[in-house]
Enzyme design. Structure first.
Site, PDB file in Angstrom:
ATOM      1  N   SER A  64       0.831  -1.202   0.000  1.00  0.00           N
ATOM      2  CA  SER A  64       0.000   0.000   0.000  1.00  0.00           C
ATOM      3  C   SER A  64       0.861   1.246   0.000  1.00  0.00           C
ATOM      4  O   SER A  64       1.967   1.247   0.522  1.00  0.00           O
ATOM      5  CB  SER A  64      -0.919   0.028   1.221  1.00  0.00           C
ATOM      6  OG  SER A  64      -1.642   1.243   1.222  1.00  0.00           O
TER       7      SER A  64
ATOM      8  N   ASN B 256      -7.975  -2.144   2.625  1.00  0.00           N
ATOM      9  CA  ASN B 256      -8.750  -1.406   1.627  1.00  0.00           C
ATOM     10  C   ASN B 256     -10.192  -1.192   2.069  1.00  0.00           C
ATOM     11  O   ASN B 256     -10.790  -0.164   1.770  1.00  0.00           O
ATOM     12  CB  ASN B 256      -8.688  -2.117   0.272  1.00  0.00           C
ATOM     13  CG  ASN B 256      -7.371  -1.845  -0.425  1.00  0.00           C
ATOM     14  OD1 ASN B 256      -6.350  -1.607   0.228  1.00  0.00           O
ATOM     15  ND2 ASN B 256      -7.374  -1.865  -1.736  1.00  0.00           N
TER      16      ASN B 256
HETATM   17  C1  6PG Z   1      -3.284   1.339  -1.558  1.00  0.00           C
HETATM   18  C2  6PG Z   1      -4.603   1.472  -2.264  1.00  0.00           C
HETATM   19  C3  6PG Z   1      -4.505   0.862  -3.631  1.00  0.00           C
HETATM   20  C4  6PG Z   1      -5.592   1.303  -4.587  1.00  0.00           C
HETATM   21  C5  6PG Z   1      -6.956   0.962  -4.119  1.00  0.00           C
HETATM   22  C6  6PG Z   1      -8.025   1.721  -4.860  1.00  0.00           C
HETATM   23  O1  6PG Z   1      -3.312   0.801  -0.471  1.00  0.00           O
HETATM   24  O2  6PG Z   1      -2.285   1.809  -2.083  1.00  0.00           O
HETATM   25  O3  6PG Z   1      -5.587   0.825  -1.521  1.00  0.00           O
HETATM   26  O4  6PG Z   1      -4.387  -0.516  -3.488  1.00  0.00           O
HETATM   27  O5  6PG Z   1      -5.485   2.662  -4.823  1.00  0.00           O
HETATM   28  O6  6PG Z   1      -7.103  -0.406  -4.323  1.00  0.00           O
HETATM   29  O7  6PG Z   1      -9.156   0.990  -4.745  1.00  0.00           O
HETATM   30  P1  6PG Z   1     -10.501   1.289  -5.491  1.00  0.00           P
HETATM   31  O8  6PG Z   1     -10.178   1.515  -6.942  1.00  0.00           O
HETATM   32  O9  6PG Z   1     -11.322   0.082  -5.274  1.00  0.00           O
HETATM   33  O10 6PG Z   1     -11.033   2.529  -4.833  1.00  0.00           O
END
Ligand code: 6PG
Length: 462
Positions: A125, A184
């Site tokens: 992340s 998430n």
């Molecule tokens: C992270 C985010 C990344 C991504 C999300 C967006 O931790 O860096 O969570 O993994 O930006 O998955 O998720 P959505 O497109 O479902 O909003």
């Protein structure tokens, strides 16, 4: 021979490769997309080796090979494993750093194990910037294999304010990707909570975008400090380059999703985990796409806004955020039991303390809560969070009331309030549900005054 390999060199993969290299390791990079390899070659760095074939890539790595696969989740990961398998040796370590579904990771872990290959499913992340300068990492799989790669992972990971790396062994098989999925889900929860607070501020409080930006900026300096609060202030401030307006007023209000939050809800349903805030946050995105948009905009007299609206919102936001985290940890506790994982909740909180999207001051307090009691049954059972609840619940109630009066929907703020009103409540009315079930279907019930299973011969009134 290179010490680490990265497959997939789009922004995330390339930045992770650079991150590892910047920490003193030699890295090979490979992609089936040749221009991505060419882009790596442009660095002309001896510790960053571009490779153009599967064979060249695998043969460039010292054994046991340590390979990070950073590509789109789903079928491409299986295809990559099939390409790699004939080229690898027993003992090599593969790390899937994509947003893979934990069911897939469980399956791949078992498949790779049969071939003597260690498979680590690792949540990553922090977006592009985090990948380069320090992401939060959530690795699950074989613990011995984790120990082999941990020096590299610890070097590349973000560091907490006290200098600890935001990476630590999560648990077996798909547990790392499970924890990323929960991350998430919490992310969806906090984003929706913030959006509702923004809605109350603009609709009830009549604050301008610049004023709201200042409010979030100030919140970010105190107990509410969080990356998502920080970027909210920035999103509110940003001017549009097509008009003279703030960009926020021209962004279409339909939320997209790639689905990791939805996966958490799917598993919550299987486990019976009451993650109401996260569920409402997922559903609010669906609602935003399904809205009929034919109500008139609510008109509220600015004089009607309570004088302490901003303070009340700060307290409501703080408590609702705590519920979003708390529900995430509650689902982790239930999953650990169901899937036979020994999860270390304080390590997970530490992994999230910096680098990731849900990083916040509150995670520091969550880490302490689980350090003090590793088997904490619910975050709000920790003295710190019990106090947070007691000090802020009346503000949350007030905000939900204010919003309801103004016609402002608050799916997650209300869900947070209802959760707290329910979860510790000894007088929930589900005795009625049990009575009804027994009435129409002889489904039986338990009593609150003696053990056993009971059925009543319900009588019809004549
Ligand atoms: C992270 C985010 C990344 C991504 C999300 C967006 O931790 O860096 O969570 O993994 O930006 O998955 O998720 P959505 O497109 O479902 O909003």
């Amino acid at each position: 021979m290179q010490q680490f390999g990265v497959i997939g060199l789009s922004v995330m993969g390339k930045n992770l490769a650079l991150n590892v290299k910047n920490h003193g390791y030699s890295v090979s990079g490979f992609s089936i997309d040749k221009p991505e390899v060419d882009a790596l070659a442009k660095y002309e760095d001896k510790d960053l080796k571009p490779t153009y074939t599967w064979e060249e890539f695998v043969n460039s790595l010292e054994k046991p090979r340590k390979i990070l696969i950073q590509i789109m989740a789903g079928k491409p990961v299986d295809e990559t494993l099939q390409k790699l398998l004939p080229l690898l040796d027993k003992g090599d370590i593969l790390i899937d750093g994509g947003n893979s579904n934990f069911h897939d990771t469980n399956r791949r872990y078992e498949e790779m194990e049969k071939h003597g290959i260690h498979f680590i499913g690792m949540g990553v992340s922090g977006g592009e910037e985090g990948a380069l300068n320090g992401p939060a990492l959530m690795p699950g799989g074989d613990e011995k294999a984790y120990e082999e790669v941990s020096p590299i992972l610890e070097a590349m990971a973000a560091k907490t304010p006290t200098g600890q790396p935001c990476v630590g062994y999560i648990g077996p098989a798909g547990s790392g990707h499970y924890v990323k999925m929960v991350h998430n889900g919490i992310e969806y929860g906090i984003m929706q909570i913030i959006s509702e607070v923004y809605d109350v501020l603009r609709t009830v409080g009549h604050y301008s975008n610049d004023e709201m930006s200042e409010i979030f900026k100030n919140w970010d300096k105190g107990a509410l400090q969080a990356y998502l609060i920080e970027i909210t202030a920035k999103v509110l401030k940003q001017k549009d380059n097509l008009t003279d307006d703030h960009i926020i007023d021209h962004i279409l209000n339909e939320a997209s999703y790639k689905g990791t939050g939805n996966w958490m809800l799917e598993d919550a349903i299987r486990l019976g985990a009451p993650i109401t805030v996260i569920a409402e946050a997922v559903l609010a995105r669906f609602m935003s796409k399904a809205t009929l948009r034919d109500d008139p905009e609510p008109k509220i007299d600015p004089e009607k806004a309570p004088k302490d609206l901003v303070d009340q919102l700060a307290k409501a936001l703080y408590l609702a955020m705590a519920v979003s985290y708390g529900q995430g940890f509650e689902q982790l506790t239930m999953a650990a039991k169901a899937y036979n994982w020994r999860l270390h909740y304080s390590t997970i909180a530490q992994n999230w303390e910096a680098g990731c999207i849900i990083r916040s001051q509150m995670l520091h307090d969550i880490k302490f809560a689980y350090n003090a009691d590793k088997d904490l049954p619910n975050l709000f059972k920790a003295p710190f969070f019990d106090k947070v609840k007691k000090e802020n619940i009346s503000a949350l109630r007030e905000v939900v009331k204010i919003a309801a009066d103004a016609g402002v929907p608050t799916p997650t703020l209300s869900a947070a309030l209802n959760y707290l009103e329910s979860i510790f409540n000894p007088r929930l009315p589900q005795n009625m549900i049990q009575g009804q079930r027994d009435y129409f279907g002889a489904h039986t019930y338990q009593r609150n005054d003696r053990p056993g299973t009971f059925h009543t011969e319900w009588y019809e009134e004549k």
